[in-house]
Structure formats: structure tokens, C-alpha cells
Write a protein that holds these residues in place. Sequence first.
Motif, PDB file in Angstrom:
ATOM      1  N   LYS A  10       4.585   5.827 -10.282  1.00  0.00           N
ATOM      2  CA  LYS A  10       3.652   6.292  -8.733  1.00  0.00           C
ATOM      3  C   LYS A  10       4.091   7.775  -9.173  1.00  0.00           C
ATOM      4  O   LYS A  10       2.865   7.944  -7.529  1.00  0.00           O
TER       5      LYS A  10
ATOM      6  N   ASP B 162      -2.630  -2.072   0.929  1.00  0.00           N
ATOM      7  CA  ASP B 162      -4.114  -1.409   0.210  1.00  0.00           C
ATOM      8  C   ASP B 162      -4.340  -2.346  -0.344  1.00  0.00           C
ATOM      9  O   ASP B 162      -5.738  -2.713  -0.698  1.00  0.00           O
ATOM     10  N   GLU B 163      -3.681  -3.456  -1.694  1.00  0.00           N
ATOM     11  CA  GLU B 163      -4.114  -3.845  -2.387  1.00  0.00           C
ATOM     12  C   GLU B 163      -5.020  -5.263  -1.419  1.00  0.00           C
ATOM     13  O   GLU B 163      -4.824  -6.444  -2.885  1.00  0.00           O
TER      14      GLU B 163
ATOM     15  N   ARG C 285       6.608   2.716  -0.973  1.00  0.00           N
ATOM     16  CA  ARG C 285       5.426   2.149  -2.310  1.00  0.00           C
ATOM     17  C   ARG C 285       5.242   0.261  -1.819  1.00  0.00           C
ATOM     18  O   ARG C 285       3.800   0.057  -1.923  1.00  0.00           O
ATOM     19  N   VAL C 286       6.125  -0.182  -1.582  1.00  0.00           N
ATOM     20  CA  VAL C 286       4.802  -1.700  -2.157  1.00  0.00           C
ATOM     21  C   VAL C 286       5.192  -1.741  -0.469  1.00  0.00           C
ATOM     22  O   VAL C 286       3.695  -2.429  -0.601  1.00  0.00           O
ATOM     23  N   SER C 287       5.476  -1.416   0.358  1.00  0.00           N
ATOM     24  CA  SER C 287       4.607  -1.797   1.846  1.00  0.00           C
ATOM     25  C   SER C 287       3.594  -1.422   2.081  1.00  0.00           C
ATOM     26  O   SER C 287       2.391  -2.577   1.682  1.00  0.00           O
ATOM     27  N   ASP C 288       3.357  -0.715   1.162  1.00  0.00           N
ATOM     28  CA  ASP C 288       1.688   0.415   1.169  1.00  0.00           C
ATOM     29  C   ASP C 288       0.623  -0.217   0.377  1.00  0.00           C
ATOM     30  O   ASP C 288      -0.132  -0.277   0.556  1.00  0.00           O
ATOM     31  N   ASP C 289       1.416  -0.767  -0.573  1.00  0.00           N
ATOM     32  CA  ASP C 289       0.835  -1.526  -2.135  1.00  0.00           C
ATOM     33  C   ASP C 289      -0.141  -3.045  -0.640  1.00  0.00           C
ATOM     34  O   ASP C 289      -0.535  -3.436  -1.811  1.00  0.00           O
TER      35      ASP C 289
ATOM     36  N   SER D  89      11.277   2.817  -2.592  1.00  0.00           N
ATOM     37  CA  SER D  89      10.273   1.960  -3.518  1.00  0.00           C
ATOM     38  C   SER D  89       9.356   1.124  -2.129  1.00  0.00           C
ATOM     39  O   SER D  89       8.840   0.855  -2.525  1.00  0.00           O
TER      40      SER D  89
ATOM     41  N   ASN E 285     -12.402   3.877  -2.447  1.00  0.00           N
ATOM     42  CA  ASN E 285     -11.197   2.849  -1.811  1.00  0.00           C
ATOM     43  C   ASN E 285     -12.188   2.381  -0.013  1.00  0.00           C
ATOM     44  O   ASN E 285     -11.634   1.815   0.754  1.00  0.00           O
TER      45      ASN E 285
ATOM     46  N   ARG F 156       9.559   1.843 -10.455  1.00  0.00           N
ATOM     47  CA  ARG F 156       8.039   2.169  -9.644  1.00  0.00           C
ATOM     48  C   ARG F 156       7.777   3.778  -9.563  1.00  0.00           C
ATOM     49  O   ARG F 156       6.745   3.810  -9.132  1.00  0.00           O
TER      50      ARG F 156
ATOM     51  N   ALA G 188       7.691  -7.863  -3.713  1.00  0.00           N
ATOM     52  CA  ALA G 188       8.410  -6.609  -3.522  1.00  0.00           C
ATOM     53  C   ALA G 188       9.487  -7.258  -2.902  1.00  0.00           C
ATOM     54  O   ALA G 188      10.021  -6.230  -2.105  1.00  0.00           O
TER      55      ALA G 188
END
Length: 507
Positions: free
Chosen positions: A217, A251-252, A244-248, A241, A401, A213, A296
Motif C-alpha cells: 500500500k 472505503d470498501e 490502513r485496515v480501518s480506512d479500507d 496496519s 470514488n 500490507r 482485519a
Amino acid sequence: MGWDYALVYDMQASSSTCTRPDTRCRHLYYNIPPAILLTISYHPLCTKIDIYKILFLILIAVVSTTPWDSYLIHRRIWTYPPNAIVGPTLFKIPAEEIFFFVIQTYNTSILYLFASKPTLHPIYLSGESLRHRGRNLRTWKWLEAFFFLVTNTLIVFGLVAFDNALAILEAFPDISSTVPPLPSPLLLVRALLVSTSRYDEDRILGLEEAFRRLWRKSRSFYLASGFFQGRLRLDLILLYSFCRVSDDLVDEASSGVEARHWISKLTEFLDICYATKTDKSKGRRDFVAQTFPAKAHSALLLLPTQRLSPSPLYDLVKGFETDLAFSSEAPFPIQDEQTLQTYGSRVAGTVAELCLELAFYHSQERTMEQQRRKIIQSGGWMGIALQYVNISRDIAVDAKNGRVYFPTDWLDSANLRPEDVLQDPFGSRFEALRQRLLDKAMGIYNEAKSAIELLPPGSRAPMRVAVESYVEIGRVLQEGRYELKAGRATVPKARRLRVAWTALRKG
């Protein structure tokens, strides 16, 4: 006399002996110059554990090679012309030959260390173990090329075994609660003898996912991560990690409702992690398994919360709420510079503070509490500066976005609206605002960077690499000479490496 050997290492043999081919191993041409060059080149990257590895392997090489070389000389399998050596010997082995054992091991070790520096060794533990097989050598008629191939291969195998043992100790706290800065040979051997059934396969998989990851990234932080050592490196990668996962997740999300759901669940996750209940580990696993998507799981479960303060993590989640506000009835929440600063503090300043907490936790040297708080505070400001660089780089990506991070009052003063950025993010009329934001970033960076020199020695140079690698993006943007990849300005690889090298050389 010894110069003859140094310049032309000439193996001769009488007619009654088996001969090694008449080879030219010129120490002064082919061994010493590369050793000097490799030493100078690797010096900024060198750590205490690297020196320990090299000395350990040299000792093994000399001790293991001396008996059979001495045996061959005593049996006259090969000889050394008296007029080609200095004179001193050990068990009839010339000093020059002993030096060859040392210099060959040294050069090969440095090349291996260069090649393996970016490698995260624990991720290769899964299903693998070193197997030791004895070999009965029945002939002394070695071809010289094959001889060098075998000896260098054995040196590399020794280094791999060392790294494998170190990876076991560092990756599994259940196997070794602490890892000495320089593990004893006995501890390393014990690590290699640990049954693979005791390996935590989920942890290995989680480390692998976190490392990949990071590689996908963030080029800057991936480059910097290779210069951290031991469990500090693992914890920093796991922290990245999680962030990044929390933000994704937010965001996603397919809708604002789903995004708010994930923010709520992340907050609940932190509540469980920092609860005082004795069974919180099981509760954490169950909650993650039942609540979050499988991709996640490892990032959440491996977050080293026992070494992190809760406040920065909660503030990080609050920062996600600002991103979510872009899709609400007030679509542009960054109204002024103070709002921007608060946002930067929450999404980046907090991460910098957490990184420094880990650096202090894993340091062998103690820092006064007052100085520690001051350094962490400066780290928070540095995180804001790096976030400003990030915003300056990602104008087009954010616009895609539906987000504009330029303060609305900055846009008003330039007779612009946030909608103008969304419509034409590459427009030259926004360049002055970009440069204004970069000036703010560089100002904060210049005020905060001195704190890096107060960090513990083990994390000082790597942290400098992380900061300088990211700040270089801002410098490239200020210069106006950059390439766009996926809408983002990038720093050429050669320039990134040069910046990292310069940062490391400062010590």
C-alpha cells in the motif's frame, strides 16, 4: 617485507607438506578497497546494533579460527614464507593472516547488512529454529574456492543466528519484557534456546500481514520502515496496519449504512481498548472475533494501544466520517480551507502524532514534556502537509470514488464546480488548484520540518526519510514530470532511493 604479503598473499609449502593451491589474495586490491567502499556506502545506514553485530562476529571469527590455523602451521600443513610477512605473529599465525580473518568477516557482514536491511526478521520465526550441528573435518586438502565459500557461509550463518535471536527478543514481550540496546551474548543465546512452542504464532502471522500490507500500500513508508529499529519498527508497522485496515473497512463498504456501521464498531473497539476493566484483553479479542472480518483481526488485536493516547485514534475515526459525507445529501463536504485542514488533521495529523508517541516511548533518551508536546504538535502539522500532497496526487483516484477534496470555495473562485472534477479529473484547468494545494503543503512542511531535528537520535533519521520520501511526491508534482500508475503520480525508484540516502546522511 610485509608489503609482499599484502600485495600477494602467497601460500607456499615444502615438499613434505600438504599444500593449499598457490592463490593470490591481494589485500590491497581485493580486501581493503572493498572494505573502504562498503564502509562509506553503509555509513548512513549504520546503527549501534550493526556495529555490535560486526564486532561480535569478528571476535568469534578470530577466536574460532586461530586454534585450527595455528595447529595447521605447527603441523606444517601449510606455511608462510618468512620474506612475505611483516614479522609479528600470534601462535605462529602472521598478523596479516589475523587481519584476513577480520577483513573477510567485516566485508561479508556489511554485505549481509545491506541485503537484510529491509527484512522484518520476526515474520520468519514461525516454524523455524536454528539447529547446530558439529562437523568432523577429516581432511586438510581444501580447494581455495571451497574454503572461502565455507568461511563466508559460516559468517552469514552467524549473522543470521544473531538476527534470529534479536527477532525473538523483539517480537515476543512475553519472552522478554524489555530488550537492551545491545543485548549480551548470554541473552542472545538464551533467546535461541527458547522453545518454539513458546512463540506466539498469531503475533508472527499478524506481523507478517502488517508488513505485507505496508509493502503493497505505501512505497514511501515501506522504504522508510527499514531504517527504524527494534520494537519501534514493529509498533509503527502495526499502527500503519490498523490505520490502513480501518480506512479500507469504511472505503470498501458496499453502502453508506455499512460504512457507518464500521465507524460505529471501530469507535466501540477503541472504547473497549481504553476501558479500565482488568479483563479488557479478553473482551477485545472476543469483540474483534465476533464483529470484524477475519482479514482485519490481526490489525485490530495487535494495535499497541497501551503505548498510544486514545484521543488521536478517536479523531482518526472521526476523519472517516468526512469521507462518508461524500455520499450523503451534501456530497461535497470540503467547503473551505478550514474544513480541509480539519480533515487533514484527523486522517493524517493524528497518525503523525501517534508515530511520534511511539518514537518517544521507545527512546532511551528522555525529552522534556514541554518540548515533547511541541514536537508532537509540529508532527500533527507535518501530517496535514503530507495529506495535502496525498490529495494532490490522488485527484483522479478520488474522483473515481466520487470525492473531491479541493475546497468548494477554491473551485468557485476558478468558475468551477466539484462535478467538473468528477467528469474530467485529468483536466489541465485543475492544475492551478493542484499547485495551490501543493504550495500550502510545502509551506506547512517548511515550518514544521525543524522539529525532526529535535527527535530522539534513534528515530530522527528514519523519520526524516519517511517525511522526505513522501514530500518528494509533492516535488515531482510541482515539477510536472512524473509517470502515472493506477491514476497516481509516482516517484522513480532511483530518485526515491537518492532522497532516502540524502535524508539519512544528515544524521
